[in-house]
Motif scaffolding. Structure first.
Motif, PDB file in Angstrom:
ATOM      1  N   LEU A  31       0.843  -1.187   0.000  1.00  0.00           N
ATOM      2  CA  LEU A  31       0.000   0.000   0.000  1.00  0.00           C
ATOM      3  C   LEU A  31       0.883   1.244   0.000  1.00  0.00           C
ATOM      4  O   LEU A  31       2.025   1.206   0.481  1.00  0.00           O
ATOM      5  CB  LEU A  31      -0.932  -0.006   1.207  1.00  0.00           C
ATOM      6  CG  LEU A  31      -1.890  -1.196   1.268  1.00  0.00           C
ATOM      7  CD1 LEU A  31      -2.714  -1.151   2.548  1.00  0.00           C
ATOM      8  CD2 LEU A  31      -2.804  -1.223   0.050  1.00  0.00           C
ATOM      9  N   GLU A  32       0.340   2.339  -0.535  1.00  0.00           N
ATOM     10  CA  GLU A  32       1.128   3.572  -0.597  1.00  0.00           C
ATOM     11  C   GLU A  32       1.611   3.960   0.797  1.00  0.00           C
ATOM     12  O   GLU A  32       0.965   3.668   1.798  1.00  0.00           O
ATOM     13  CB  GLU A  32       0.313   4.700  -1.229  1.00  0.00           C
ATOM     14  CG  GLU A  32      -0.933   5.088  -0.457  1.00  0.00           C
ATOM     15  CD  GLU A  32      -1.820   6.073  -1.207  1.00  0.00           C
ATOM     16  OE1 GLU A  32      -1.498   6.486  -2.326  1.00  0.00           O
ATOM     17  OE2 GLU A  32      -2.861   6.427  -0.644  1.00  0.00           O
ATOM     18  N   ASN A  33       2.743   4.575   0.846  1.00  0.00           N
ATOM     19  CA  ASN A  33       3.381   5.032   2.089  1.00  0.00           C
ATOM     20  C   ASN A  33       3.859   3.889   2.981  1.00  0.00           C
ATOM     21  O   ASN A  33       4.142   4.104   4.150  1.00  0.00           O
ATOM     22  CB  ASN A  33       2.465   5.967   2.888  1.00  0.00           C
ATOM     23  CG  ASN A  33       2.073   7.191   2.081  1.00  0.00           C
ATOM     24  OD1 ASN A  33       2.868   7.714   1.308  1.00  0.00           O
ATOM     25  ND2 ASN A  33       0.849   7.631   2.249  1.00  0.00           N
ATOM     26  N   GLU A  34       3.917   2.676   2.455  1.00  0.00           N
ATOM     27  CA  GLU A  34       4.494   1.554   3.205  1.00  0.00           C
ATOM     28  C   GLU A  34       5.825   1.192   2.576  1.00  0.00           C
ATOM     29  O   GLU A  34       5.983   1.247   1.359  1.00  0.00           O
ATOM     30  CB  GLU A  34       3.561   0.338   3.200  1.00  0.00           C
ATOM     31  CG  GLU A  34       2.346   0.529   4.071  1.00  0.00           C
ATOM     32  CD  GLU A  34       1.565  -0.762   4.271  1.00  0.00           C
ATOM     33  OE1 GLU A  34       1.869  -1.781   3.616  1.00  0.00           O
ATOM     34  OE2 GLU A  34       0.656  -0.743   5.096  1.00  0.00           O
ATOM     35  N   ALA A  35       6.763   0.813   3.400  1.00  0.00           N
ATOM     36  CA  ALA A  35       8.105   0.519   2.923  1.00  0.00           C
ATOM     37  C   ALA A  35       8.211  -0.825   2.208  1.00  0.00           C
ATOM     38  O   ALA A  35       9.046  -0.989   1.327  1.00  0.00           O
ATOM     39  CB  ALA A  35       9.087   0.560   4.092  1.00  0.00           C
ATOM     40  N   SER A  36       7.382  -1.783   2.605  1.00  0.00           N
ATOM     41  CA  SER A  36       7.538  -3.108   2.014  1.00  0.00           C
ATOM     42  C   SER A  36       6.188  -3.778   1.773  1.00  0.00           C
ATOM     43  O   SER A  36       5.158  -3.330   2.259  1.00  0.00           O
ATOM     44  CB  SER A  36       8.393  -3.990   2.928  1.00  0.00           C
ATOM     45  OG  SER A  36       7.776  -4.106   4.190  1.00  0.00           O
ATOM     46  N   GLU A  37       6.256  -4.874   1.031  1.00  0.00           N
ATOM     47  CA  GLU A  37       5.060  -5.667   0.748  1.00  0.00           C
ATOM     48  C   GLU A  37       4.656  -6.458   1.987  1.00  0.00           C
ATOM     49  O   GLU A  37       5.483  -6.757   2.842  1.00  0.00           O
ATOM     50  CB  GLU A  37       5.354  -6.682  -0.363  1.00  0.00           C
ATOM     51  CG  GLU A  37       5.606  -6.097  -1.713  1.00  0.00           C
ATOM     52  CD  GLU A  37       5.882  -7.185  -2.737  1.00  0.00           C
ATOM     53  OE1 GLU A  37       5.237  -7.150  -3.798  1.00  0.00           O
ATOM     54  OE2 GLU A  37       6.719  -8.073  -2.474  1.00  0.00           O
ATOM     55  N   ARG A  38       3.369  -6.785   2.035  1.00  0.00           N
ATOM     56  CA  ARG A  38       2.840  -7.636   3.101  1.00  0.00           C
ATOM     57  C   ARG A  38       2.067  -8.779   2.463  1.00  0.00           C
ATOM     58  O   ARG A  38       1.444  -8.608   1.421  1.00  0.00           O
ATOM     59  CB  ARG A  38       1.908  -6.860   4.020  1.00  0.00           C
ATOM     60  CG  ARG A  38       2.584  -5.742   4.779  1.00  0.00           C
ATOM     61  CD  ARG A  38       1.516  -4.956   5.533  1.00  0.00           C
ATOM     62  NE  ARG A  38       2.057  -3.761   6.118  1.00  0.00           N
ATOM     63  CZ  ARG A  38       2.206  -3.592   7.420  1.00  0.00           C
ATOM     64  NH1 ARG A  38       1.865  -4.536   8.259  1.00  0.00           N
ATOM     65  NH2 ARG A  38       2.690  -2.459   7.887  1.00  0.00           N
ATOM     66  N   GLU A  39       2.098  -9.918   3.132  1.00  0.00           N
ATOM     67  CA  GLU A  39       1.375 -11.086   2.638  1.00  0.00           C
ATOM     68  C   GLU A  39      -0.119 -10.938   2.926  1.00  0.00           C
ATOM     69  O   GLU A  39      -0.512 -10.522   4.007  1.00  0.00           O
ATOM     70  CB  GLU A  39       1.913 -12.328   3.333  1.00  0.00           C
ATOM     71  CG  GLU A  39       1.264 -13.612   2.886  1.00  0.00           C
ATOM     72  CD  GLU A  39       1.834 -14.810   3.623  1.00  0.00           C
ATOM     73  OE1 GLU A  39       1.112 -15.347   4.490  1.00  0.00           O
ATOM     74  OE2 GLU A  39       2.993 -15.194   3.345  1.00  0.00           O
ATOM     75  N   MET A  40      -0.932 -11.309   1.941  1.00  0.00           N
ATOM     76  CA  MET A  40      -2.380 -11.288   2.096  1.00  0.00           C
ATOM     77  C   MET A  40      -2.936 -12.561   1.476  1.00  0.00           C
ATOM     78  O   MET A  40      -2.454 -12.997   0.434  1.00  0.00           O
ATOM     79  CB  MET A  40      -2.986 -10.075   1.391  1.00  0.00           C
ATOM     80  CG  MET A  40      -4.485  -9.992   1.445  1.00  0.00           C
ATOM     81  SD  MET A  40      -5.061  -8.487   0.619  1.00  0.00           S
ATOM     82  CE  MET A  40      -6.820  -8.718   0.748  1.00  0.00           C
ATOM     83  N   LYS A  41      -3.926 -13.151   2.117  1.00  0.00           N
ATOM     84  CA  LYS A  41      -4.566 -14.348   1.579  1.00  0.00           C
ATOM     85  C   LYS A  41      -6.013 -14.037   1.231  1.00  0.00           C
ATOM     86  O   LYS A  41      -6.689 -13.313   1.959  1.00  0.00           O
ATOM     87  CB  LYS A  41      -4.494 -15.497   2.577  1.00  0.00           C
ATOM     88  CG  LYS A  41      -3.085 -16.000   2.783  1.00  0.00           C
ATOM     89  CD  LYS A  41      -3.052 -17.174   3.723  1.00  0.00           C
ATOM     90  CE  LYS A  41      -1.615 -17.660   3.886  1.00  0.00           C
ATOM     91  NZ  LYS A  41      -1.535 -18.787   4.819  1.00  0.00           N
TER      92      LYS A  41
END
Length: 150
Positions: A107-117
């Motif tokens: 998401l914008e303004n986040e430094a890294s990716e996150r896992e989503m299921k």
């Protein structure tokens, strides 16, 4: 003449395979579109849960849409207690585990990716498990969504 037929057949197979790639025959292609949180289904899931006393009123004031675009962009927009917010980001398909799609979302303004299921109940209903670190209740919390029709 026989080699000409073979060439045409091979060209057709290659053409169909190429079109399948272009039109997104990946398991994630069915995710493309806009999904709206299914409040009645969420309330039904909470029946008999002590959390329902707190969550029920919160859910009734919530509107949330997830939009997954075929180009890898996504949007989360919602309204809660009269306050609206839209967050843009990107998503990518990682793998399929049965009816569950594993995605990476940034998401914008986040430094890294996150896992989503995302779990497919059917073609028009999914259960989304928020990206890791987003849900204040823990990773087991899922939200039911229904596909918005154009």
């Amino acid at each position: 003449m026989r080699s000409w037929r073979l060439f045409v057949a091979l060209a057709a197979v290659v053409g169909l395979a190429y079109m399948a790639v272009l039109t997104g025959c990946s398991p994630a292609a069915k995710l493309v579109g806009t999904w709206e949180v299914d409040i009645p289904a969420a309330q039904e899931k909470l029946k008999g849960d002590p959390l329902a006393l707190v969550a029920g009123p919160i859910l009734s004031g919530l509107k949330l849409n997830l939009t997954f675009q075929g180009d890898g962009n996504c949007t989360v927009d919602g309204t809660f207690l009269g306050q609206s917010k839209t967050v843009k980001g990107s998503w990518r398909f990682v793998k399929e585990e049965g009816t569950t799609l594993l995605l990476m979302v940034k998401l914008e303004n986040e430094a890294s990716e996150r896992e989503m299921k995302v779990v497919f109940v059917d073609n028009d209903h999914i259960e989304a498990i928020p990206p890791t670190g987003i849900s204040p209740v823990g990773p087991a919390l899922t939200f039911p969504f229904v596909r918005k029709k154009p």
